[in-house]
Design a protein around this motif. Sequence first.
Motif, PDB file in Angstrom:
ATOM      1  N   ALA A 109      27.345  63.622 -87.698  1.00  0.00           N
ATOM      2  CA  ALA A 109      26.667  62.380 -86.989  1.00  0.00           C
ATOM      3  C   ALA A 109      27.663  61.985 -85.863  1.00  0.00           C
ATOM      4  O   ALA A 109      26.914  61.622 -84.804  1.00  0.00           O
ATOM      5  CB  ALA A 109      26.114  61.537 -87.856  1.00  0.00           C
ATOM      6  N   VAL A 110      28.781  61.898 -86.331  1.00  0.00           N
ATOM      7  CA  VAL A 110      29.986  61.511 -85.238  1.00  0.00           C
ATOM      8  C   VAL A 110      30.323  62.551 -84.168  1.00  0.00           C
ATOM      9  O   VAL A 110      30.950  62.163 -83.176  1.00  0.00           O
ATOM     10  CB  VAL A 110      31.208  60.951 -85.890  1.00  0.00           C
ATOM     11  CG1 VAL A 110      30.895  59.825 -86.785  1.00  0.00           C
ATOM     12  CG2 VAL A 110      31.872  61.966 -86.768  1.00  0.00           C
ATOM     13  N   GLU A 111      29.738  63.768 -84.267  1.00  0.00           N
ATOM     14  CA  GLU A 111      29.877  64.771 -83.132  1.00  0.00           C
ATOM     15  C   GLU A 111      28.693  65.026 -82.798  1.00  0.00           C
ATOM     16  O   GLU A 111      28.466  66.333 -82.403  1.00  0.00           O
ATOM     17  CB  GLU A 111      30.777  65.929 -83.773  1.00  0.00           C
ATOM     18  CG  GLU A 111      32.028  65.662 -84.212  1.00  0.00           C
ATOM     19  CD  GLU A 111      32.904  66.681 -84.909  1.00  0.00           C
ATOM     20  OE1 GLU A 111      34.105  66.398 -85.136  1.00  0.00           O
ATOM     21  OE2 GLU A 111      32.198  67.893 -85.017  1.00  0.00           O
TER      22      GLU A 111
ATOM     23  N   ALA B  70      34.309  67.968 -81.087  1.00  0.00           N
ATOM     24  CA  ALA B  70      35.070  66.985 -81.754  1.00  0.00           C
ATOM     25  C   ALA B  70      36.030  66.275 -81.066  1.00  0.00           C
ATOM     26  O   ALA B  70      36.401  66.407 -79.719  1.00  0.00           O
ATOM     27  CB  ALA B  70      36.026  68.015 -82.857  1.00  0.00           C
ATOM     28  N   THR B  71      36.160  65.114 -81.610  1.00  0.00           N
ATOM     29  CA  THR B  71      37.213  64.077 -80.887  1.00  0.00           C
ATOM     30  C   THR B  71      38.562  64.038 -81.938  1.00  0.00           C
ATOM     31  O   THR B  71      38.232  64.299 -83.141  1.00  0.00           O
ATOM     32  CB  THR B  71      36.600  62.759 -80.666  1.00  0.00           C
ATOM     33  OG1 THR B  71      36.347  62.188 -81.970  1.00  0.00           O
ATOM     34  CG2 THR B  71      35.149  62.938 -79.746  1.00  0.00           C
ATOM     35  N   ILE B  72      39.406  63.133 -81.393  1.00  0.00           N
ATOM     36  CA  ILE B  72      40.580  62.973 -82.225  1.00  0.00           C
ATOM     37  C   ILE B  72      40.148  62.038 -83.340  1.00  0.00           C
ATOM     38  O   ILE B  72      40.731  62.295 -84.370  1.00  0.00           O
ATOM     39  CB  ILE B  72      41.532  62.138 -81.303  1.00  0.00           C
ATOM     40  CG1 ILE B  72      42.248  63.161 -79.984  1.00  0.00           C
ATOM     41  CG2 ILE B  72      42.859  61.702 -82.176  1.00  0.00           C
ATOM     42  CD1 ILE B  72      43.057  62.406 -79.308  1.00  0.00           C
ATOM     43  N   THR B  73      39.405  61.191 -83.077  1.00  0.00           N
ATOM     44  CA  THR B  73      38.909  60.188 -84.298  1.00  0.00           C
ATOM     45  C   THR B  73      38.072  61.202 -85.378  1.00  0.00           C
ATOM     46  O   THR B  73      38.147  61.094 -86.452  1.00  0.00           O
ATOM     47  CB  THR B  73      38.121  59.224 -83.679  1.00  0.00           C
ATOM     48  OG1 THR B  73      38.998  58.512 -82.852  1.00  0.00           O
ATOM     49  CG2 THR B  73      37.574  58.348 -84.928  1.00  0.00           C
TER      50      THR B  73
ATOM     51  N   ALA C 160      38.107  64.392 -85.830  1.00  0.00           N
ATOM     52  CA  ALA C 160      38.937  65.187 -86.454  1.00  0.00           C
ATOM     53  C   ALA C 160      39.748  64.482 -87.755  1.00  0.00           C
ATOM     54  O   ALA C 160      40.085  65.226 -88.816  1.00  0.00           O
ATOM     55  CB  ALA C 160      39.851  65.925 -85.582  1.00  0.00           C
ATOM     56  N   ARG C 161      40.182  63.269 -87.451  1.00  0.00           N
ATOM     57  CA  ARG C 161      41.083  62.562 -88.162  1.00  0.00           C
ATOM     58  C   ARG C 161      40.021  62.099 -89.579  1.00  0.00           C
ATOM     59  O   ARG C 161      40.451  62.125 -90.745  1.00  0.00           O
ATOM     60  CB  ARG C 161      41.872  61.340 -87.871  1.00  0.00           C
ATOM     61  CG  ARG C 161      42.579  60.673 -88.911  1.00  0.00           C
ATOM     62  CD  ARG C 161      43.575  59.796 -88.291  1.00  0.00           C
ATOM     63  NE  ARG C 161      44.708  59.479 -88.963  1.00  0.00           N
ATOM     64  CZ  ARG C 161      45.939  60.097 -89.323  1.00  0.00           C
ATOM     65  NH1 ARG C 161      46.062  60.914 -88.436  1.00  0.00           N
ATOM     66  NH2 ARG C 161      46.671  59.577 -90.002  1.00  0.00           N
ATOM     67  N   LEU C 162      38.765  61.749 -89.333  1.00  0.00           N
ATOM     68  CA  LEU C 162      37.951  61.419 -90.316  1.00  0.00           C
ATOM     69  C   LEU C 162      37.594  62.519 -91.199  1.00  0.00           C
ATOM     70  O   LEU C 162      37.638  62.624 -92.360  1.00  0.00           O
ATOM     71  CB  LEU C 162      36.715  60.795 -89.823  1.00  0.00           C
ATOM     72  CG  LEU C 162      36.673  59.276 -89.121  1.00  0.00           C
ATOM     73  CD1 LEU C 162      35.560  59.191 -88.411  1.00  0.00           C
ATOM     74  CD2 LEU C 162      36.688  58.381 -90.203  1.00  0.00           C
ATOM     75  N   LYS C 163      37.669  63.840 -90.474  1.00  0.00           N
ATOM     76  CA  LYS C 163      37.262  65.124 -91.315  1.00  0.00           C
ATOM     77  C   LYS C 163      38.583  65.240 -92.201  1.00  0.00           C
ATOM     78  O   LYS C 163      38.126  65.628 -93.342  1.00  0.00           O
ATOM     79  CB  LYS C 163      36.872  66.344 -90.300  1.00  0.00           C
ATOM     80  CG  LYS C 163      35.620  65.908 -89.835  1.00  0.00           C
ATOM     81  CD  LYS C 163      35.320  66.958 -88.525  1.00  0.00           C
ATOM     82  CE  LYS C 163      35.344  68.465 -89.305  1.00  0.00           C
ATOM     83  NZ  LYS C 163      35.013  69.251 -88.058  1.00  0.00           N
ATOM     84  N   ALA C 164      39.656  65.277 -91.752  1.00  0.00           N
ATOM     85  CA  ALA C 164      40.927  65.576 -92.417  1.00  0.00           C
ATOM     86  C   ALA C 164      41.069  64.738 -93.579  1.00  0.00           C
ATOM     87  O   ALA C 164      41.313  64.851 -94.860  1.00  0.00           O
ATOM     88  CB  ALA C 164      41.976  65.558 -91.484  1.00  0.00           C
ATOM     89  N   ALA C 165      40.754  63.409 -93.333  1.00  0.00           N
ATOM     90  CA  ALA C 165      40.974  62.291 -94.580  1.00  0.00           C
ATOM     91  C   ALA C 165      40.090  62.473 -95.561  1.00  0.00           C
ATOM     92  O   ALA C 165      40.362  62.432 -96.860  1.00  0.00           O
ATOM     93  CB  ALA C 165      40.803  60.936 -94.071  1.00  0.00           C
TER      94      ALA C 165
END
Length: 203
Positions: free
Chosen positions: A52-54, A59-62, A64-69
Amino acid sequence: MRQATSFLTRALLLGWVLLLAACATGPRISSEADPSADFAGYRSFSFYSPLAVESEGYATITSARLKAAARAQMESRGYVYDEKSPDLWLNINAYMQEKTDVVSMPDVDYNYYYSYRARRYVAVPYWYDRTNVYQYTEGTLNFDLVDAKRNQLVWEGIAVGRVANAKPAERAARLDQAVADIFARYPYRAGSGTPVVPVAPRK
């Protein structure tokens, strides 16, 4: 023009996510699980496509960080990342909304009258309600776990808070903490249908 407007909207939308984690008291966390879901049968996961955020297709920096976390949280609970045939789809969404607070409180003021008898001015108090209007932006970040076979939502965790400013160096760490606070409400481990005692979210 349309692409520029879409990019700006997306940048603002994702930009607040880092700011949400910067709230002084932390965001409000809630979660809900489907009581009929067989959590003992879930052992693997992958990200829903498109996230939903993409929704713009990249992808964006944000994001990508949400996915990693989120991936780190799932794998710490024993789930295996499987792009081809996951038991669970993990979706991430974020949005913001303008809000208005109207606060009324009693206050006192004075009228001054000249007393010819006392030969001086006399202060006479009177009470009234003082109303203050505050405009602010509220952000919502949520993670959905979807049963891949049934295409049905089985758990969601949500963080809601006021968008606030923070130093860039603090934002990433606070974002990771916000994700951890949300997943602290997810009480299951891979292959186990017995809830474990969740870690209390950060106050």
